[in-house]
Motif scaffolding. Structure first.
Motif, PDB file in Angstrom:
ATOM      1  N   LEU A 144      65.236 -27.472  68.671  1.00  0.00           N
ATOM      2  CA  LEU A 144      65.033 -26.878  67.336  1.00  0.00           C
ATOM      3  C   LEU A 144      63.959 -25.629  67.607  1.00  0.00           C
ATOM      4  CD1 LEU A 144      64.704 -29.969  64.998  1.00  0.00           C
ATOM      5  CD2 LEU A 144      66.556 -28.390  65.391  1.00  0.00           C
ATOM      6  N   GLU A 145      62.959 -26.112  68.366  1.00  0.00           N
ATOM      7  CA  GLU A 145      61.942 -24.942  68.506  1.00  0.00           C
ATOM      8  C   GLU A 145      62.484 -23.655  69.257  1.00  0.00           C
ATOM      9  OE1 GLU A 145      58.781 -24.183  67.398  1.00  0.00           O
ATOM     10  OE2 GLU A 145      59.341 -25.859  66.127  1.00  0.00           O
ATOM     11  N   GLU A 146      63.418 -23.984  70.188  1.00  0.00           N
ATOM     12  CA  GLU A 146      63.834 -23.018  71.193  1.00  0.00           C
ATOM     13  C   GLU A 146      64.786 -21.854  70.063  1.00  0.00           C
ATOM     14  OE1 GLU A 146      66.577 -22.413  75.104  1.00  0.00           O
ATOM     15  OE2 GLU A 146      66.396 -24.348  74.125  1.00  0.00           O
ATOM     16  N   ILE A 147      65.484 -22.770  69.016  1.00  0.00           N
ATOM     17  CA  ILE A 147      66.336 -21.811  68.179  1.00  0.00           C
ATOM     18  C   ILE A 147      65.239 -21.113  67.296  1.00  0.00           C
ATOM     19  CG2 ILE A 147      67.603 -22.076  66.078  1.00  0.00           C
ATOM     20  CD1 ILE A 147      68.882 -24.698  67.266  1.00  0.00           C
ATOM     21  N   LEU A 148      64.177 -21.522  66.894  1.00  0.00           N
ATOM     22  CA  LEU A 148      63.109 -20.794  66.261  1.00  0.00           C
ATOM     23  C   LEU A 148      62.697 -19.576  66.804  1.00  0.00           C
ATOM     24  CD1 LEU A 148      61.871 -23.695  63.754  1.00  0.00           C
ATOM     25  CD2 LEU A 148      63.678 -21.994  63.351  1.00  0.00           C
ATOM     26  N   ALA A 149      62.421 -19.660  68.297  1.00  0.00           N
ATOM     27  CA  ALA A 149      61.764 -18.818  69.055  1.00  0.00           C
ATOM     28  C   ALA A 149      62.025 -17.374  68.777  1.00  0.00           C
ATOM     29  CB  ALA A 149      61.785 -19.067  70.652  1.00  0.00           C
ATOM     30  N   GLY A 150      60.971 -16.778  68.612  1.00  0.00           N
ATOM     31  CA  GLY A 150      61.084 -15.183  68.387  1.00  0.00           C
ATOM     32  C   GLY A 150      61.223 -14.900  67.106  1.00  0.00           C
ATOM     33  N   LEU A 151      61.487 -15.656  66.100  1.00  0.00           N
ATOM     34  CA  LEU A 151      61.577 -15.383  64.835  1.00  0.00           C
ATOM     35  C   LEU A 151      60.328 -14.930  64.187  1.00  0.00           C
ATOM     36  CD1 LEU A 151      64.376 -18.008  63.610  1.00  0.00           C
ATOM     37  CD2 LEU A 151      64.630 -15.802  64.445  1.00  0.00           C
ATOM     38  N   ASN A 152      60.202 -14.131  63.230  1.00  0.00           N
ATOM     39  CA  ASN A 152      58.813 -14.030  62.369  1.00  0.00           C
ATOM     40  C   ASN A 152      58.701 -15.326  61.287  1.00  0.00           C
ATOM     41  OD1 ASN A 152      59.999 -13.320  59.829  1.00  0.00           O
ATOM     42  ND2 ASN A 152      60.568 -11.207  60.667  1.00  0.00           N
ATOM     43  N   PRO A 153      57.563 -15.191  60.800  1.00  0.00           N
ATOM     44  CA  PRO A 153      57.354 -16.472  59.614  1.00  0.00           C
ATOM     45  C   PRO A 153      58.439 -16.540  58.478  1.00  0.00           C
ATOM     46  CG  PRO A 153      55.057 -15.133  60.331  1.00  0.00           C
ATOM     47  CD  PRO A 153      56.365 -14.539  60.932  1.00  0.00           C
ATOM     48  N   ALA A 154      58.754 -15.413  58.085  1.00  0.00           N
ATOM     49  CA  ALA A 154      59.890 -15.381  56.992  1.00  0.00           C
ATOM     50  C   ALA A 154      61.104 -15.784  57.413  1.00  0.00           C
ATOM     51  CB  ALA A 154      59.784 -14.101  56.402  1.00  0.00           C
ATOM     52  N   GLN A 155      61.454 -15.471  58.650  1.00  0.00           N
ATOM     53  CA  GLN A 155      62.928 -15.728  59.089  1.00  0.00           C
ATOM     54  C   GLN A 155      62.781 -17.352  59.616  1.00  0.00           C
ATOM     55  OE1 GLN A 155      62.958 -13.052  62.607  1.00  0.00           O
ATOM     56  NE2 GLN A 155      64.297 -11.572  61.589  1.00  0.00           N
ATOM     57  N   ARG A 156      61.719 -17.737  60.147  1.00  0.00           N
ATOM     58  CA  ARG A 156      61.821 -19.146  60.456  1.00  0.00           C
ATOM     59  C   ARG A 156      61.724 -19.995  59.352  1.00  0.00           C
ATOM     60  NH1 ARG A 156      59.047 -20.753  65.420  1.00  0.00           N
ATOM     61  NH2 ARG A 156      58.489 -22.607  64.304  1.00  0.00           N
ATOM     62  N   GLU A 157      61.147 -19.533  57.841  1.00  0.00           N
ATOM     63  CA  GLU A 157      61.323 -20.278  56.925  1.00  0.00           C
ATOM     64  C   GLU A 157      62.587 -20.271  56.524  1.00  0.00           C
ATOM     65  OE1 GLU A 157      59.756 -19.675  52.127  1.00  0.00           O
ATOM     66  OE2 GLU A 157      58.818 -18.464  53.784  1.00  0.00           O
ATOM     67  N   ALA A 158      63.423 -18.939  56.465  1.00  0.00           N
ATOM     68  CA  ALA A 158      64.777 -19.216  55.966  1.00  0.00           C
ATOM     69  C   ALA A 158      65.807 -19.999  56.974  1.00  0.00           C
ATOM     70  CB  ALA A 158      65.246 -17.868  56.053  1.00  0.00           C
ATOM     71  N   ALA A 159      65.155 -20.085  58.301  1.00  0.00           N
ATOM     72  CA  ALA A 159      66.065 -20.752  59.393  1.00  0.00           C
ATOM     73  C   ALA A 159      66.026 -22.322  59.142  1.00  0.00           C
ATOM     74  CB  ALA A 159      65.792 -20.306  60.652  1.00  0.00           C
ATOM     75  N   GLN A 160      64.426 -22.624  58.580  1.00  0.00           N
ATOM     76  CA  GLN A 160      64.284 -24.067  58.502  1.00  0.00           C
ATOM     77  C   GLN A 160      64.873 -24.572  57.084  1.00  0.00           C
ATOM     78  OE1 GLN A 160      60.248 -23.452  59.988  1.00  0.00           O
ATOM     79  NE2 GLN A 160      60.549 -25.257  60.932  1.00  0.00           N
ATOM     80  N   SER A 161      65.258 -23.749  56.149  1.00  0.00           N
ATOM     81  CA  SER A 161      65.637 -24.105  54.814  1.00  0.00           C
ATOM     82  C   SER A 161      67.059 -24.439  55.259  1.00  0.00           C
ATOM     83  CB  SER A 161      65.623 -22.960  53.705  1.00  0.00           C
ATOM     84  OG  SER A 161      64.008 -22.693  53.702  1.00  0.00           O
ATOM     85  N   VAL A 162      67.402 -25.826  55.500  1.00  0.00           N
ATOM     86  CA  VAL A 162      68.985 -25.916  55.814  1.00  0.00           C
ATOM     87  C   VAL A 162      69.661 -26.721  54.735  1.00  0.00           C
ATOM     88  CG1 VAL A 162      68.428 -26.252  58.314  1.00  0.00           C
ATOM     89  CG2 VAL A 162      68.209 -28.183  56.641  1.00  0.00           C
ATOM     90  N   ARG A 163      69.010 -27.426  53.376  1.00  0.00           N
ATOM     91  CA  ARG A 163      69.871 -27.813  52.595  1.00  0.00           C
ATOM     92  C   ARG A 163      69.435 -27.213  51.297  1.00  0.00           C
ATOM     93  NH1 ARG A 163      71.768 -32.641  54.114  1.00  0.00           N
ATOM     94  NH2 ARG A 163      73.053 -32.349  52.015  1.00  0.00           N
ATOM     95  N   GLY A 164      70.367 -27.219  50.269  1.00  0.00           N
ATOM     96  CA  GLY A 164      70.125 -26.689  48.844  1.00  0.00           C
ATOM     97  C   GLY A 164      70.690 -25.310  48.966  1.00  0.00           C
ATOM     98  N   PRO A 165      70.394 -24.723  47.537  1.00  0.00           N
ATOM     99  CA  PRO A 165      70.647 -23.372  47.454  1.00  0.00           C
ATOM    100  C   PRO A 165      69.600 -22.565  48.137  1.00  0.00           C
ATOM    101  CG  PRO A 165      69.870 -24.319  45.570  1.00  0.00           C
ATOM    102  CD  PRO A 165      70.158 -25.435  46.180  1.00  0.00           C
ATOM    103  N   VAL A 166      69.800 -21.346  48.875  1.00  0.00           N
ATOM    104  CA  VAL A 166      68.902 -20.639  49.309  1.00  0.00           C
ATOM    105  C   VAL A 166      69.360 -18.967  49.115  1.00  0.00           C
ATOM    106  CG1 VAL A 166      67.988 -20.069  51.619  1.00  0.00           C
ATOM    107  CG2 VAL A 166      68.247 -22.482  51.172  1.00  0.00           C
ATOM    108  N   ALA A 167      68.428 -18.334  48.815  1.00  0.00           N
ATOM    109  CA  ALA A 167      68.766 -16.852  48.747  1.00  0.00           C
ATOM    110  C   ALA A 167      67.905 -16.274  49.710  1.00  0.00           C
ATOM    111  CB  ALA A 167      68.558 -16.344  47.367  1.00  0.00           C
TER     112      ALA A 167
END
Length: 643
Positions: free
Chosen positions: A4-27
């Protein structure tokens, strides 16, 4: 598969937030150049790695096959295999192929590769000048109606309700649309819009069929959601059912395809339709310099929708240039000169782009670049390959007469040239302009070669618009075609009212969408941005220039044949003449017209003020940082030399 942390490596905070929002409606509101593909790829990988969904349960919908391939390749690099990535049409066709016969007992009808064969005779039956309308424009209008689920029976009513302008008068367009649908049904075939309609019908009439799709796919990601049309949205809703495992990604600032039926309303209304939606804004731009983004953000203040302000992550660059030029020829010469300069500074030709609103504007750049030996590539149809010139060339090759002017006049008349017309459609504006240009080229050729024949003229056309120069090199393309691309240097010429925003005949393009077109153009630039407009008679600078802080005074109207002459004050005449002589030699050495170095009015001001240093020279209108760096020492030497 990566952790999981390896997948998030290099992402900025907003990108990490989006990547970790794995359920429900996301825009995910992804501004230009903010890494949306990276974000959704890592989000899907995180969905799989976290155990939220299996790879085979995820359907990612893209708008092109190329984007689908890139998404799968990036997922593979993250160790994720099995996610289905397809366009709406590819996904719909795949589902129809598996389920249509199973639930209806019927064979799926043959799918038309193109609407043109069924439209051709219908278009030929139209009265002049509409019978010469490019078939692709009529097909686009039919696609617009069908993507909005408007049948021929409701077409006239919906045209009025939506205040939509068809490419030809409404009654004639209805005749073409209705005739096309009747012929399509008679041949037992369906088109790409019908394919989605058939899938919707299948799911509505056979609940077990849609149950199979819902059992297979549990989570959906839709890219470029700002460009979804009602037909695609209807299919997406069937896939979802009463679930909300949906992630949409888009930028309402880049909605530029409403003429195809696309609408940003589904993206804009997402938080209302899904009150619990998690909305993430991506605003860190990885493409452009702070100077370019300053221009983009200034225009964005008038774009409405979801507010997004782009922040640069790259170091500073040169200030964008905004410049009026004396006329259209001077503007082309300016672009040519800057292309040469940038290439000399190490910018590859392939990393430069000239964008324009309609295809007709490529011709002067094709001709000028070919004459200068600068390689170029036309991404939207080169001059000689466009409908008007192509039809004329076919007639020239069959011509018995030898007089190029007479043959070209006859050929252009035969394909509907009408200098008095004011076409409503951009494609017809281009076609008429191309036909007029062919007539002018024939007259110029005969004036220079009185004994020449038609074969000589066609050979001259091939030379002037040489395909040798069009394989690679400077990119010539429309704003629409530039969407999704980026370049080190971007030129945006002809920023005039009636050009951007576009208006012709009865047709007035939506100014909101035209503003978004300019925004797309600006945000294609990584390091160098050039805005320009010619001071044409009866033309005004684009109103969008004022919105980005450019004080573009409207030029006074003057006859098209008139030349602007600036006389130097009598007591400065000797210095003015020395400056003109220096300019002549410098222009000759650079291989550019003299006005590309400095216009007469700039030389007049230099002669009047006699600057003694760089700061004095920099205060003169028409001398920006680039010209100051290039010419300051030479000009100051001229002004300091006694007569």
């Amino acid at each position: 598969m990566r952790g999981l942390e390896e997948i998030l490596a290099g992402l900025n905070p907003a990108q990490r937030e989006a990547a970790q929002s794995v359920r429900g409606p996301v825009a995910i509101l992804a501004g230009a150049g903010t890494g949306k593909t990276t974000t959704i790829t890592h989000r899907i990988a995180y969905q799989v790695a976290s155990g939220a969904f299996e790879a085979q349960q995820i359907l990612a919908v893209t708008f092109t096959e190329k984007a689908a391939g890139e998404l799968k390749a990036r997922l593979a690099s993250l160790g994720v295999e099995g996610v289905e990535a397809r366009t709406f049409h590819a996904a719909g066709l795949s589902q129809l192929g598996r389920l249509w016969q199973k639930y209806t007992g019927e064979q799926l009808p043959e799918i038309l590769d193109s609407k043109a064969p069924l439209i051709a005779s219908l278009a030929n039956a139209l009265p002049p000048p509409y019978k010469f309308m490019p078939r692709g424009e009529l097909a686009n209008e039919i696609e617009w109606a069908k993507s909005r689920m408007i049948p021929p029976s409701a077409y006239v009513r919906e045209i009025a309700r939506l205040a939509h302008e068809p490419p030809i008068p409404v009654d004639l367009m209805f005749r073409v649309y209705d005739g096309y649908e009747r012929r399509r049904r008679q041949t037992g075939r369906i088109d790409f819009e019908d394919m989605l309609g058939f899938a919707i019908r299948l799911f509505d009439e056979h609940p077990a069929a849609v149950a199979e799709v819902r059992q297979r796919f549990h989570a959906f990601t839709v890219d470029e959601y700002q460009d979804v049309n009602p037909l695609q949205q209807a299919l997406l809703e069937r896939w979802l059912g009463d679930r909300d495992e949906l992630c949409v990604v888009g930028d309402d600032y880049q909605t530029i395809y409403t003429f195809t039926g696309a609408t940003p309303e589904y993206l804009l209304s997402f938080p209302e339709r899904y009150p619990d939606a998690h909305v993430v804004r991506l605003e860190q731009n990885y493409r452009s310099t702070p100077q370019v983004l300053t221009v983009a953000n200034a225009l964005a203040r008038n774009l409405g929708g979801f507010h997004k302000e782009l922040h640069a992550t790259v170091d500073g660059g040169s200030s964008p240039t905004a410049r009026p030029l004396p006329d259209a020829d001077a503007e082309v010469a300016f672009v040519l000169g800057e292309v040469r300069r940038l290439f000399g500074e190490g910018v590859p030709f392939e990393e430069m782009a000239v964008l324009y609103r309609i295809n007709a504007r490529s011709e002067p750049y094709e001709e000028s670049f070919a004459a200068a030996g600068i390689p170029y590539q036309v991404r939207d149809g080169a001059f000689l390959r466009r409908p008007g010139p192509r039809a004329v060339l076919a007639r020239l090759r069959r011509a018995d007469a030898t007089d190029p002017v007479a043959v070209v006049e006859h050929a252009t008349d035969a394909v509907g040239f009408d200098p008095a017309t004011e076409p409503d459609d951009a494609a017809e504006v281009t076609r008429q302009a191309d036909l007029a240009r062919l007539r002018a080229l024939a007259a110029e050729f005969v004036a220079a070669h009185p004994d020449a024949d038609v074969a000589g003229f066609t050979a001259e056309l091939a030379r002037r618009f040489s395909t040798i120069h069009s394989g690679r090199g400077v990119n010539l393309l429309t704003y629409h075609r530039a969407k999704g691309l980026e370049f080190d240097a971007v030129f945006l010429p002809r920023l005039l009212d009636k050009e951007l925003p576009f208006r012709s005949g009865r047709a007035t393009a939506d100014p909101e969408e035209e503003r978004r077109l300019l925004y797309v153009g600006i945000t294609r630039a990584r390091r160098h941005l050039f805005l320009s407009w010619p001071e044409e008679p009866k033309s005004q600078p684009s109103p969008f220039l004022a919105e980005i802080g450019v004080r573009a005074a409207a030029p006074a109207a003057r006859p098209a044949s008139a030349r602007v002459r600036v006389e130097a004050p009598a007591h400065d005449a000797p210095l003015f003449e020395r400056l003109k002589e220096w300019r002549r030699k410098r222009a000759q050495a650079d291989g550019v017209p003299a006005y590309v170095v400095f216009h007469d009015r700039t030389l007049v001001e230099i002669a009047e003020r006699r600057p003694h240093d760089r700061s004095g020279l920099a205060s003169i209108s028409g001398i920006g940082p680039a010209k100051l760096e290039r010419y300051a020492d030479e000009v100051l030497q001229v002004t300091s030399t006694p007569p």
